[in-house]
Design a protein around this motif. Structure first.
Motif, short mmCIF file in Angstrom:
data_model
loop_
_atom_site.label_atom_id
_atom_site.label_comp_id
_atom_site.label_asym_id
_atom_site.label_seq_id
_atom_site.Cartn_x
_atom_site.Cartn_y
_atom_site.Cartn_z
N PHE A 55 0.82 -1.20 0.00
CA PHE A 55 0.00 0.00 0.00
C PHE A 55 0.86 1.26 0.00
CE2 PHE A 55 -1.89 3.48 2.37
CZ PHE A 55 -3.07 3.68 1.67
N ASP A 56 1.74 1.40 0.98
CA ASP A 56 2.56 2.62 1.10
C ASP A 56 3.49 2.79 -0.09
OD1 ASP A 56 1.95 3.62 3.99
OD2 ASP A 56 2.28 1.48 4.19
N LEU A 57 4.14 1.72 -0.52
CA LEU A 57 5.07 1.83 -1.65
C LEU A 57 4.32 2.13 -2.93
CD1 LEU A 57 7.68 -1.00 -0.99
CD2 LEU A 57 7.63 1.35 -0.19
N GLY A 58 3.10 1.62 -3.06
CA GLY A 58 2.31 1.93 -4.25
C GLY A 58 2.02 3.42 -4.34
N ALA A 80 3.38 8.80 -6.58
CA ALA A 80 3.78 10.20 -6.37
C ALA A 80 5.07 10.51 -7.12
CB ALA A 80 3.95 10.45 -4.87
N LEU A 81 6.04 9.59 -7.10
CA LEU A 81 7.28 9.80 -7.84
C LEU A 81 7.01 9.94 -9.34
CD1 LEU A 81 9.64 7.29 -6.02
CD2 LEU A 81 9.81 9.77 -5.97
N PRO A 136 11.32 3.83 -8.75
CA PRO A 136 12.30 3.47 -7.72
C PRO A 136 12.52 1.96 -7.67
CG PRO A 136 10.17 3.85 -6.72
CD PRO A 136 10.01 4.17 -8.19
N THR A 137 13.67 1.58 -7.15
CA THR A 137 13.98 0.16 -6.95
C THR A 137 14.35 -0.05 -5.48
OG1 THR A 137 16.27 0.57 -7.61
CG2 THR A 137 14.75 -0.22 -9.32
N TRP A 138 13.43 0.29 -4.61
CA TRP A 138 13.70 0.21 -3.17
C TRP A 138 13.76 -1.24 -2.70
CZ3 TRP A 138 9.34 4.09 -3.26
CH2 TRP A 138 9.82 5.39 -3.24
#
Length: 585
Positions: A121-124, A129-130, A138-140
């Protein structure tokens, strides 16, 4: 000897040295983590925006820095979200926009492993936003505390893996409170608590953590033979210890295939590895079709209460709100219903039962005092009478006939139309929202939802358990039929008819061999609530046909089922938003 082998044996000064475990990967104690939590305008990253970011940078168990900021979305915040989170349009009107906050967060999180509870959820939202701000995808590297907790926390320790539950389990110094930074701080404590558990399981590096679910223990490999000889069709399987005690009960459309999965890397649950280590044999019960297997599973779990099953182990713990049988009835919280008295429920927790009772009391002035009241013996009224929440039958202000009107209204709301309860709650919600008291408004909504759900559940159960006998058929994938005989909400016979065969003689045979069920009092008198509800869901499935019906299967046209349908979208949105914004993930 290879260069790597030489390196493993020779250290500084040429002294022989054995490589340590920590040299095989990156130790968790040496890594920097950024624990992040977001508040948003909705649940879909493609159509919703971030309203608040909270993040904590930690390393070696110590907090290095914190970041918290409101974020101004491009549109208004939905009223429901404001009620849930307390973040209003007025609060974010002067907050920085997404384009200003995103670079700040990227700098804050540079070089760290991201951590979140329900990370997808948060990474989505962060990825969306990015993208809107023109940054490359991103590739976190990241960890999900929800996913980790589901592998290492047992049901006996915590009823679920929500952030609030885990924060209490690990005694977090911060309680999740609908705000991003508070939830991020609580997640930090949960993360450290999980790391302690993982260390006891031999997980010390992030590489070992990523591979944690794919490991197959030696105990699992040694016991693969337990799946040999099990049936290939639908049924129930029971893992037992050397003393014959049930450890775990499961069901599958192919018992042998499912049991084999417990001995492979496809089984990610740590508690299952523990169970396999204790198991000595697997018993199986073949069933006519999947529904019969599911019902037998529920019955076996309720009977044996296997320690590695998380659900349906204690149907006897269901809670009801019963209207007492006396001159001035009241709501009484009970575990068992031994008569046909009007009751609301069942509830799975005391809190839900109390919320529903509060919603009904706010609409109907039933007395809330305990003990019996007699029309001939009066006593002083309590403060609820002065507040207008009770008609004070205790001091004679209401006689039996007048009070009976309240009882009739309560009975109608429980067994029929819950509109009076909904209207009373809606008025209070609107008044509290106008005053900016969003937390209290959300609590009023929760009370109303608890009542409507319980009333709808009770009406569905009453409708099915009132039927003397029902025979239904569901088409199978190969054009055959799954036949089911149900009496008073209990599965009493199950048969599968092969393709091309006339099912009518099979219906007669299934009815003739069915279990006899005698009428008894209560909302689910002849089976567990879970069994009756499972049968109801099957009957509502695609293609299911009623073959025979003795009695009437119906519920009120203007009833709680209809109200629950009207509120379905609201409750789904509330649950989803609470899951992603309040730490119930």
């Amino acid at each position: 000897m290879t260069a790597s082998a030489k390196g493993a044996r020779a250290g500084a000064g040429g002294a022989p040295r054995q490589a340590s475990l920590e040299e095989l990967g990156r130790p968790l104690s040496d890594l920097t983590f950024v624990v992040v939590d977001l508040e948003t305008t909705g649940t879909a990253a493609a159509t919703s925006e971030i309203t608040e970011i909270g993040a904590v940078r930690v390393r070696g168990g110590e907090v290095l820095a914190e970041m918290a900021t409101l974020v101004r979305p491009s549109g208004p915040i939905p009223a429901l979200v404001s009620v849930l989170t307390g973040i209003t349009d007025a609060m974010v009107v002067e907050a920085p926009g997404e384009a200003e906050v995103v670079p700040t967060f990227l700098e804050f999180a540079r070089g760290a492993v991201l951590v979140a509870h329900n990370a997808p959820f948060d990474l989505g939202f962060l990825r969306a936003a990015l993208e809107r701000c023109g940054y490359p995808p991103p590739t976190w590297e990241h960890l999900d505390t929800l996913r980790i907790a589901r592998r290492v926390i047992s049901r006996d320790e915590s009823p679920d893996c929500r952030l609030g539950s885990l924060a209490r389990l690990f005694r977090s110094t911060t309680e999740p409170s609908h705000r991003a930074l508070a939830d991020a701080r609580a997640t930090v404590d949960v993360l450290h608590g999980l790391f302690e558990r993982l260390g006891n399981l031999g997980v010390h590096t992030i590489e070992e953590l990523h591979d944690f679910s794919a490991r197959v223990s030696p105990a699992q490999r040694r016991k693969r033979h337990l799946a040999d000889g099990l049936p290939t069709g639908p049924g129930v399987y029971v893992f037992r210890d050397p003393q014959g005690r049930a450890l775990y009960v499961g069901t599958s459309r192919s018992v042998r295939t499912r049991v084999r999965n417990y001995f492979t890397a496809s089984e990610p649950r740590t508690r299952m590895a523990e169970m396999i280590a204790l198991a000595d044999r697997v018993d199986a019960i073949s069933c006519a079709h999947a529904l019969e297997a599911e019902v037998r599973e529920l019955r076996l779990i309720a009977e044996h209460k296997p320690p590695y099953n998380r659900r349906s182990r204690h149907p006897e713990r269901a809670i009801y709100l019963r209207l007492t049988d006396e001159p001035f009835p009241r709501l009484s919280r009970v575990r068992d219903l031994r008569d046909d008295a009007v009751a609301l429920g069942p509830f799975t927790s005391v809190r839900d039962a109390q919320d529903a009772a509060d919603a009904l009391h706010a609409a109907v002035p039933l007395r809330q005092c305990t003990g019996r009241l007699s029309p001939r013996v009066q006593r002083p009224a309590c403060a609820l009478a002065d507040l207008g929440h009770c008609g004070a039958p205790c001091d004679g202000r209401e006689d039996v006939a007048t009070y009976a009107g309240h009882v009739t209204a309560a009975r109608a709301a429980i067994t029929g139309d819950p509109t009076p309860v909904i209207d009373a709650a809606t008025r209070r919600m609107d008044r509290l929202a106008d005053q900016g008291r969003y937390e209290e408004a959300a609590h009023e909504r929760d009370r109303m939802v608890s009542f409507v759900r319980a009333a709808a559940r009770g009406q569905r159960l009453a409708a099915l358990t009132a039927i003397t006998e029902l025979v239904a058929a569901a088409p199978t994938a190969d054009a055959g039929w799954d036949l089911t005989v149900i009496r008073r909400g209990r599965l009493v016979s199950a048969v599968t008819v092969a393709p091309g065969i006339d099912p009518r003689p099979w219906v007669d045979a299934a009815v003739a061999s069915a279990e006899t069920v005698l009428p008894r009092p209560g909302p689910a008198p002849c089976a567990s609530v879970a069994e009756t509800e499972r049968l109801a869901r099957w009957l509502a499935g695609p293609g299911v046909r009623l073959v025979r019906l003795e009695g009437t299967w119906s519920w009120p046209v203007i009833g709680a089922e209809r109200a629950a349908g009207r509120f379905a979208a609201l409750t789904r949105a509330a649950t989803a938003t609470a899951t992603t914004t309040t730490g119930s993930r």
